[in-house]
Write a protein that holds these residues in place. Structure first.
Motif, PDB file in Angstrom:
ATOM      1  N   UNK A 330       0.852  -1.190   0.000  1.00  0.00           N
ATOM      2  CA  UNK A 330       0.000   0.000   0.000  1.00  0.00           C
ATOM      3  C   UNK A 330       0.888   1.240   0.000  1.00  0.00           C
ATOM      4  N   UNK A 331       0.675   2.172  -0.934  1.00  0.00           N
ATOM      5  CA  UNK A 331       1.515   3.377  -0.963  1.00  0.00           C
ATOM      6  C   UNK A 331       1.287   4.231   0.281  1.00  0.00           C
ATOM      7  N   UNK A 332       2.342   4.779   0.862  1.00  0.00           N
ATOM      8  CA  UNK A 332       2.202   5.575   2.090  1.00  0.00           C
ATOM      9  C   UNK A 332       1.689   6.981   1.792  1.00  0.00           C
ATOM     10  N   UNK A 333       0.385   7.088   1.566  1.00  0.00           N
ATOM     11  CA  UNK A 333      -0.240   8.366   1.227  1.00  0.00           C
ATOM     12  C   UNK A 333      -1.101   8.828   2.401  1.00  0.00           C
ATOM     13  N   UNK A 334      -0.641   9.791   3.180  1.00  0.00           N
ATOM     14  CA  UNK A 334      -1.449  10.293   4.308  1.00  0.00           C
ATOM     15  C   UNK A 334      -2.736  10.928   3.811  1.00  0.00           C
ATOM     16  N   UNK A 335      -3.748  10.928   4.668  1.00  0.00           N
ATOM     17  CA  UNK A 335      -5.023  11.545   4.306  1.00  0.00           C
ATOM     18  C   UNK A 335      -4.930  13.052   4.519  1.00  0.00           C
ATOM     19  N   UNK A 336      -5.171  13.823   3.449  1.00  0.00           N
ATOM     20  CA  UNK A 336      -5.041  15.283   3.499  1.00  0.00           C
ATOM     21  C   UNK A 336      -6.371  15.892   3.954  1.00  0.00           C
ATOM     22  N   UNK A 337      -6.510  16.000   5.248  1.00  0.00           N
ATOM     23  CA  UNK A 337      -7.756  16.459   5.862  1.00  0.00           C
ATOM     24  C   UNK A 337      -8.165  17.845   5.394  1.00  0.00           C
ATOM     25  N   UNK A 338      -7.181  18.705   5.144  1.00  0.00           N
ATOM     26  CA  UNK A 338      -7.475  20.091   4.777  1.00  0.00           C
ATOM     27  C   UNK A 338      -8.221  20.192   3.453  1.00  0.00           C
ATOM     28  N   UNK A 339      -7.993  19.258   2.541  1.00  0.00           N
ATOM     29  CA  UNK A 339      -8.702  19.289   1.257  1.00  0.00           C
ATOM     30  C   UNK A 339     -10.184  19.018   1.475  1.00  0.00           C
ATOM     31  N   UNK A 340     -10.489  18.034   2.304  1.00  0.00           N
ATOM     32  CA  UNK A 340     -11.896  17.724   2.581  1.00  0.00           C
ATOM     33  C   UNK A 340     -12.583  18.866   3.322  1.00  0.00           C
ATOM     34  N   UNK A 341     -11.885  19.480   4.254  1.00  0.00           N
ATOM     35  CA  UNK A 341     -12.501  20.513   5.103  1.00  0.00           C
ATOM     36  C   UNK A 341     -12.631  21.858   4.403  1.00  0.00           C
ATOM     37  N   UNK A 342     -12.010  22.015   3.234  1.00  0.00           N
ATOM     38  CA  UNK A 342     -12.121  23.267   2.478  1.00  0.00           C
ATOM     39  C   UNK A 342     -13.518  23.369   1.861  1.00  0.00           C
TER      40      UNK A 342
END
Length: 610
Positions: A330-342
């Protein structure tokens, strides 16, 4: 030597020859009969064994003690049906006792699922006391900042996803020989995130149709209309969420198995990028857990919930170092919370109204129009998008790859002696048509059935042919990637499942309707569905004169006669899709649609019989 044989033959009379022939045939018949009877005995013994395992599993389920069901609640009349986000917030605010909440939902699960005649029958196994024990052991010292994303949230887990101590069958009786010794990685991750498994959800045998029925746990029903299916293969879990038995469920999706049940049950469903999460430890409905086509079109886990925020919490909980450290694929891609919350930036949305393969019903078309109107009114730019490939190409490619082995072979092997349920009969018959007859039928059947028959071969296709289809799949992915990039859109919005939930038992004759669902699986892209509206009285039709000429066929007639009739009040959704690893943006668009449309309808059919 030859002279000796010739001399012997010359001594034989015609009667001698006939006797030798007759004895040979007799011996052959006897030997053949012995082998036939032996095979038949082995088959019967195996079926008896599987039936014994089914009886044992049912008895264990029926006799299992659930002390929590007898527990008195402090004030049950004040207990509310909460979302996952609300559950977490109220537990942290000390206004909700997590143990009382588990007991409340356990009682609700039992009330609306157990009755053999009227229950929805969405549950495979019940974990009520285990859930209560977990709720009792929650760390009380956490705060809103330190508590994990799913702190104290009861969840249902699709039974194929592997919960320790339960059966993980995929609807296959042969998997009842042992229980899960460990949690699968997805279950392990949501436990670490604070979630509390309260039950496992029912699915369909072999997990390959839009229903949820098998010989072990029986048939799941749709809480909006008990005569209809909640979809599949994650149908049991979707029904549980729709009824408020759980605020959240974890399913899996390889051709719409999360999003179809979500559409049918009027809830939100999200399929992440197909390689972003892990299925480590989850069963595959093939013999020895080997599903070869999964390398081209992999399954992925994902959430189902009442709100998009709850799906966001699941992705936030699972996309952590624990995930990619436990599964190095699985690629180590963190979840970018700021994109969803924009929630401020404006979006450019591409849309298409049909894939040219299966025309959406009137309600589905209205749902898409109302969604686009709402997005436009809110200041987002909605532009028409021209799909680079149509449903005819896409569907033929999916069938060509998934059926490359021929004759439904790996599916039937996975049964290990169990009979296939009737829902698969159309697919099995079609896969076994001799190629000479297939050549004729392709020229006389309606265009859609002919197209699908032409995509398969009796006995399977050659390695070279499979290689060509795989190359076509790669070309399809490139074409869609280029088209979206050139259009400059943030996301695509298009019909969800094009018709409402079907009556029980006919999913095998309506596989053509799945075309909108499996497109993201072919592309490996994230996709979700959001409920928008319900069927109106004047929309209970599927008129032939409204369809393109190449769709006026058996599938259309079944849709008109059996799906659309008496469908008033059934939910319909829209789909959202973004390019790979833009899961956060996909959820962001879904959240915006949810906010603007504000779908409020709730199922009630499951309540009428209590």
């Amino acid at each position: 030597m030859m002279e000796s044989i010739t001399s012997t033959l010359q001594l034989l009379t015609p009667k001698d020859v006939w006797n030798v022939f007759a004895h040979t045939i007799t011996i052959g018949l006897i030997v053949g009969t012995v082998f036939f009877l032996d095979d038949y005995r082995i088959k019967i013994d195996r079926q008896n064994q599987l039936n014994d395992w089914i009886r044992r599993a049912r008895q264990e389920k029926a006799s299992k003690e659930h002390k929590v069901l007898d527990m008195a609640l402090d004030d049950e009349s004040k207990m509310e049906l909460l979302t996952a986000k609300e559950t977490r917030e109220q537990i942290l605010a000390k206004t909700l006792d997590p143990k009382q909440n588990v007991a409340f939902l356990a009682k609700r699960c039992r009330a609306y699922n157990q009755d053999r005649k009227y229950g929805v029958n969405a549950i495979a196994e019940e974990l009520y006391d285990e859930a209560y024990e977990t709720a009792s052991s929650l760390d009380k010292n956490v705060t809103a900042d330190t508590a994990p994303p799913l702190y104290g949230v009861p969840v249902s887990i699709k039974e194929s996803n592997g919960v320790k101590g339960t059966f993980s069958t995929g609807g296959l009786a042969c998997r009842l020989n042992k229980r899960q010794e460990e949690d699968s990685l997805p279950v392990e991750l949501i436990r670490k995130a604070g979630a509390i498994p309260i039950c496992t959800g029912n699915t369909i045998q072999l997990m390959m149709l839009a229903e949820s029925t098998n010989r072990i746990w029986g048939r799941s029903r749709n809480p909006w209309d008990l005569s209809r299916t909640p979809g599949g293969s994650s149908g049991g879990d979707a029904a549980l969420v729709a009824m408020g038995c759980v605020p959240l469920a974890i399913g899996s999706d390889i051709a719409g198995s999360i999003r179809i049940p979500a559409c049918f049950s009027g809830i939100v469903g999200f399929k992440p990028t197909s390689t972003r999460l892990s299925g480590k430890g989850c069963m595959k409905p093939r013999k020895d857990d080997k599903a070869g086509s999964g390398i081209a079109i992999p399954a992925t886990g994902g959430p189902m919930a009442k709100t998009v925020d709850d799906c966001f919490l699941v992705m936030k909980a699972m996309c952590t170092p624990d995930l990619w450290e436990s599964d190095l694929n699985v690629p180590p891609v963190p979840f970018k919370e700021e994109i969803y919350l924009d929630q401020q930036s404006k979006l450019k949305i591409g849309y298409f109204t049909t894939d040219g393969w299966f025309e959406p019903c009137a309600t589905s078309k209205r749902a898409l129009k109302e969604t686009l109107d709402a997005l436009t009114k809110a200041g987002h730019e909605c532009v028409e998008f021209e799909p680079p490939t149509d449903g005819w190409h896409n569907y033929g490619l999916l069938v060509g790859i998934n059926s490359a082995e021929g004759n439904f072979k790996s599916f039937l092997e996975a049964l290990e002696g169990e009979e296939c349920i009737n829902e698969y009969s159309t697919l099995i018959r079609a896969s076994n048509i001799p190629d000479w007859l297939r050549w004729i039928l392709v020229r006389v059947l309606d265009k859609r059935r002919a197209h699908l028959l032409g995509s398969t071969r009796n006995g399977g296709i050659s390695v070279f042919e499979l290689w060509k289809r795989t190359a076509e799949l790669l070309s399809l992915r490139s074409a869609w990637s280029d088209a979206v990039r050139e259009a400059g859109v943030d996301a695509l919005v298009y019909p969800g499942f094009p018709i409402p939930a079907a009556p029980h038992g006919i999913s095998g004759d309506l596989t053509a309707a799945v075309s909108y669902m499996f497109m993201p699986n072919l592309l490996l892209w994230p996709s979700g569905v959001v409920p928008v509206t319900t069927v109106r009285t004047d929309e209970q039709h599927y008129r032939m004169e409204d369809l393109p000429l190449n769709q006026r066929d058996k599938a259309a007639k079944i849709t008109a006669d059996r799906v659309m009739k008496n469908s008033e009040g059934m939910p319909l959704s829209v789909s959202v899709m973004t390019p790979a690893f833009e899961d956060e943006k996909c959820l962001r668009v879904m959240k915006e649609i949810e906010r603007l449309v504000d779908f409020k309808a709730e199922p009630s059919a499951y309540k009428k019989y209590r």
